[in-house]
Write an enzyme that holds these catalytic residues in place. Structure first.
Site, PDB file in Angstrom:
ATOM      1  N   ASP A 509      -9.144  -1.853  -1.079  1.00  0.00           N
ATOM      2  CA  ASP A 509      -9.496  -0.842  -0.082  1.00  0.00           C
ATOM      3  C   ASP A 509     -10.140   0.451  -0.606  1.00  0.00           C
ATOM      4  O   ASP A 509     -11.337   0.539  -0.739  1.00  0.00           O
ATOM      5  CB  ASP A 509      -8.273  -0.521   0.779  1.00  0.00           C
ATOM      6  CG  ASP A 509      -7.801  -1.722   1.592  1.00  0.00           C
ATOM      7  OD1 ASP A 509      -8.145  -2.857   1.208  1.00  0.00           O
ATOM      8  OD2 ASP A 509      -7.110  -1.544   2.609  1.00  0.00           O
ATOM      9  N   GLU A 742       5.707  -3.011   0.986  1.00  0.00           N
ATOM     10  CA  GLU A 742       4.283  -3.277   0.734  1.00  0.00           C
ATOM     11  C   GLU A 742       3.853  -2.787  -0.652  1.00  0.00           C
ATOM     12  O   GLU A 742       3.097  -3.442  -1.356  1.00  0.00           O
ATOM     13  CB  GLU A 742       3.452  -2.583   1.816  1.00  0.00           C
ATOM     14  CG  GLU A 742       1.957  -2.865   1.726  1.00  0.00           C
ATOM     15  CD  GLU A 742       1.155  -2.100   2.764  1.00  0.00           C
ATOM     16  OE1 GLU A 742       1.644  -1.050   3.249  1.00  0.00           O
ATOM     17  OE2 GLU A 742       0.041  -2.536   3.088  1.00  0.00           O
TER      18      GLU A 742
END
Ligand code: 6A9
Length: 772
Positions: A509, A742
């Site tokens: 990302d 995460e």
């Protein structure tokens, strides 16, 4: 609204399925072909649910409501906002049974299922739900409602058997692939399973717009007018399902829904029994004592198989650590889903997003709450774990993904299939772009399965044409400016809006790349992925006796350390790097708004990027981190390469990548370290610790610790340390917070981002087992 705008058009190549025979033979998931996997907990986005592996499968599920709270807080789909202290499968073997624990405030639920083979439609199954109040001071005398439901999805019928007006004791049903079946709701009992328990019953029969509206229908039907009055106890009002007005005018009801609500005092035990009409004879109903025995039998088999597969007891891990590993593994396996539907795809050939051909996907998911759907590069990592347990399962998952390929060789990165999946995703994230890639991690899985000797040749032969196209898609559409270099397409448009325009396709990302996206870029990580892909394609071709010369050639060139250095070693930076049109002198600043014309309100100021020094073509500085490590991570460096020594040093340096909890994604010395990308976009891959990449690091260190060379000792030491740090921290976070996360904070080790996020973090099991 995106959906409304989507329309069928002349199907361009992006929407045309790949012409090769499908990797999965027709009906391979059917009850006839794969009875043992027909029913499963394939609805990862609900706390407890089952369905079959068929396109329009009927579903079963559980909702609950703590009545003493005095307000209607219905639990159904896994939501972070529910704030549960923990939930997840503690044991799940992917085939026969699962045991889950849920803690909701002072309430503790244990949900279990067992399947029993027989007949022609995937056999029987039973659920047991045990609920109790935790014995903590101040816990109100709780009474609880549980809602067991069954719903159809556009086909099939359900017939309720209701007694005493409100009490659904059983139902019969018929669907395309299940034939006839019966579901029986057993009498509630105390925890001993024998003493009957007083209960109030409510019942709802309703039509819903679709499976994604089930919570809404139940909520809308709740009324507080009911009274729970156990003999000798106080009378109390409670919320019960009552009547439902039906979906809004003009919306076609798609689902038939039956709900059995049981309201009881704690502790209690409830069982639900599904019986297939084609099971000829039963040695007793799968309930009560029989169910207890079956659960015990499957649990014992699980314990043995887990130890045989991962050997954690033998390695000296404590029982508590083994339980943690079993929970991580089980939630990954138990979180698998079966999805069916269309992606929404934007191709360069059409103006608007269009519906991609419909198809099934059997896949694990990163997170049951936040991302309960398939993600391409995540899935490769998931299958590295699950493939150790059940290589046939991983092969099937891979085949499902490859069957989603179009004629161009492209596979959509994020799979949002069906209404339930789509209802969880904001519109702007739904559309998939047919020029967007994602790391081809399925090659990691193939490599592992091949080395396990677990790939059967006919299977691989069916896969092969699709693997070739997939490989070619990357090789051609993501080619770089110079031969043997590569470039991720699809970086953020409008670079002035971001501190550094993102590269979502890379999976990393907001990891900093060239400040000014351009066709001159060369991306190091993608080049390394292509080296891996070429290498695995060479092996696959060899395994099949096919000519694999082109792959072998590519593999040799891409692994050539001299050429790698020529394209990516930045002498000035002392590391490997991307190359592109870049300047480090950028910052976000508030725009100075121009004075508005008289009478007009001032415009809202924007945070924009200012460029203090013009970009030029160069290696991308200020970005030391995971990308720089890729030649090591994917084991492309020769063991005697001096570059290996310098990467190891950067890894171990606490001012750069080393933390006591794992490797951070971006060096602490980078100007992008923990920097926001826009006013609202906090740092993501700019410092935090991600477990998939750390797994690759541990695996690579293990590899280099076994290769003769000047850095062998160092690699061995780092291997031990990094592995221990990761295991300790993920275990500690799980103990303290109840979840896998995460990512992990690089200064405290604390889990962050969404939870539970089993994908990636569950790789800790392989690190514990030292299976690479
Ligand atoms: C957002 C909004 C409730 C981001 O794990 C999946 C991916 C990874 O593949 C990627 O590497 N995650 C990582 O950087 C999550 C991506 C979520 C995008 C969609 C939708 C949430 O809706």
């Amino acid at each position: 609204c995106l959906l409304l705008r989507a329309r069928w058009g002349a199907a361009g190549p992006a929407l045309t399925p790949h012409p090769a025979a499908r990797a999965l033979p027709a009906h391979s998931s059917s009850a006839a072909a794969a009875p043992a996997r027909f029913w499963g907990s394939y609805r990862p986005h609900v706390y407890l649910g089952m369905k079959t592996r068929s396109p329009r499968a009927p579903v079963a599920g559980l909702m609950w409501l703590r009545q003493a709270e005095g307000e209607a807080r219905l639990r159904h789909t896994c939501e972070q906002s529910d704030g549960l202290a923990r939930y997840g499968w503690l044991r799940h073997d992917g085939l026969h049974f699962g045991t889950q624990e849920i803690r909701d405030g002072g309430l503790r639920l244990r949900t279990e299922f067992v399947k029993r083979p027989g007949g022609r439609h995937g056999g029987d199954w039973s659920w047991r739900v045990a609920a109790r109040a935790e014995r903590t001071a101040g816990t109100p005398d709780t009474f609880l409602s549980m809602f067991f439901y069954v719903a159809t999805d556009g086909q099939g019928t359900l017939q309720p058997l209701v007694v005493e007006k409100n009490h659904l004791v059983s139902l019969t049903g018929t669907t395309e692939e299940l034939g006839n079946f019966t579901i029986t709701f057993q009498q509630p009992t105390r925890e001993d399973g024998a003493t009957p328990l007083y209960a109030s019953y409510n019942y709802l029969q309703a039509k819903a717009e679709g499976l994604h509206r089930l919570s809404d229908v139940v909520k809308a039907s709740l009324s507080p007018r009911f009274v729970y009055a156990p003999p000798g106890g106080p009378k109390r009002r409670y919320f019960g399902v009552d009547t439902y007005q039906g979906p809004p005018e003009g919306r076609e009801p798609h689902s038939q829904l039956l709900v059995h609500q049981v309201t009881v005092a704690l502790p209690c035990l409830l069982e639900v029994v599904f019986e297939s009409g084609s099971v000829p004879e039963r040695a007793g109903r799968l309930a009560g004592e029989v169910l207890t025995q079956e659960l015990a039998r499957h649990t014992a088999a699980f314990e043995q198989r887990f130890e045989r597969t991962f050997g954690l007891a033998q390695k000296g891990f404590s029982v508590q650590e083994q339980d943690f590993a079993k929970a991580a593994f089980s939630n990954m396996l138990g979180g698998m889903g079966y999805f069916y539907g269309h992606s929404l795809v934007q191709s360069p050939h059409s103006e608007l997003p269009q519906l991609y051909p419909e198809g099934p996907l059997f896949t694990a998911v990163p997170s049951r709450s936040f991302f309960p759907r398939g993600f391409l590069w995540d899935e490769g990592f998931h299958q590295l774990l699950l493939g150790r347990w059940d290589p046939a399962l991983s092969q099937e998952v891979l085949a499902h993904w490859l069957d989603l390929m179009n004629v161009e060789g492209w596979i959509p990165r994020e799979q949002i299939l069906g209404d339930e999946a789509r209802s969880k995703v904001p519109a702007e994230f739904v559309v998939q772009h047919s020029s967007a890639g994602n790391p081809p991690t399925f090659f990691l899985v193939l490599q592992q399965l091949l080395s396990q000797g677990a790939v059967d040749v006919p299977y691989l032969r069916r896969l092969y044409p699709r693997l070739r196209s997939w490989y070619n898609w990357y090789n051609q559409t993501q080619a770089g400016p110079v031969p043997y270099t590569f470039r991720w397409r699809g970086r953020d448009q409008d670079p002035q809006m971001f501190l550094n325009p993102k590269t979502l396709t890379s999976g990393l990302d907001d990891y900093p790349r060239a400040s000014h996206p351009s066709p001159d870029e060369r991306h190091l990580d993608l080049r390394c992925w292509m080296a891996l892909a070429s290498n695995v394609m060479t092996k696959v071709a060899r395994h099949l006796g096919e000519p694999g010369g082109e792959y072998q050639h590519m593999a040799e060139v891409l692994v050539d350390n001299q050429l790698l250095e020529q394209h990516h070693w930045a002498e000035v930076l002392g590391t490997f790097a991307d190359f592109g049109n870049h300047t480090q002198a950028v910052a976000l600043e508030w725009e100075r708004p121009r004075p508005p014309p008289p009478g007009q309100p001032p415009p809202t100021p924007r945070l924009l990027r200012v460029v203090r020094k013009p970009p030029k073509l160069q290696f991308v500085g200020g970005a030391l981190g995971y990308v720089s490590l890729f030649p090591l991570l994917l084991q492309l460096l020769q063991p005697d390469s001096p570059r290996l020594g310098s990467l190891l040093a950067d890894m171990r340096n606490e001012k750069k990548l080393w933390t006591p909890f794992g490797l951070r994604s971006l060096s602490r010395s980078s100007p992008f370290y923990l920097k926001y990308n826009t006013e609202h976009d906090p740092p993501y891959w700019r410092g935090s610790i991600w477990i998939n990449v750390n797994y690759l690091a541990v695996q690579a260190l293990h590899h280099y610790s076994r290769q003769e060379g000047p850095f062998r000792q160092e690699a061995a030491a780092l291997y031990q340390e990094l592995r221990a740090n990761l295991i300790h921290n993920i275990f500690r976070q799980y103990k303290e917070s109840g979840y896998l996360w995460e990512q992990y904070n690089d200064s405290t080790g604390k889990g962050q981002g969404c939870y539970p996020f089993t994908g990636w973090s569950a790789l800790v099991v392989l690190m514990m087992a030292e299976e690479y």
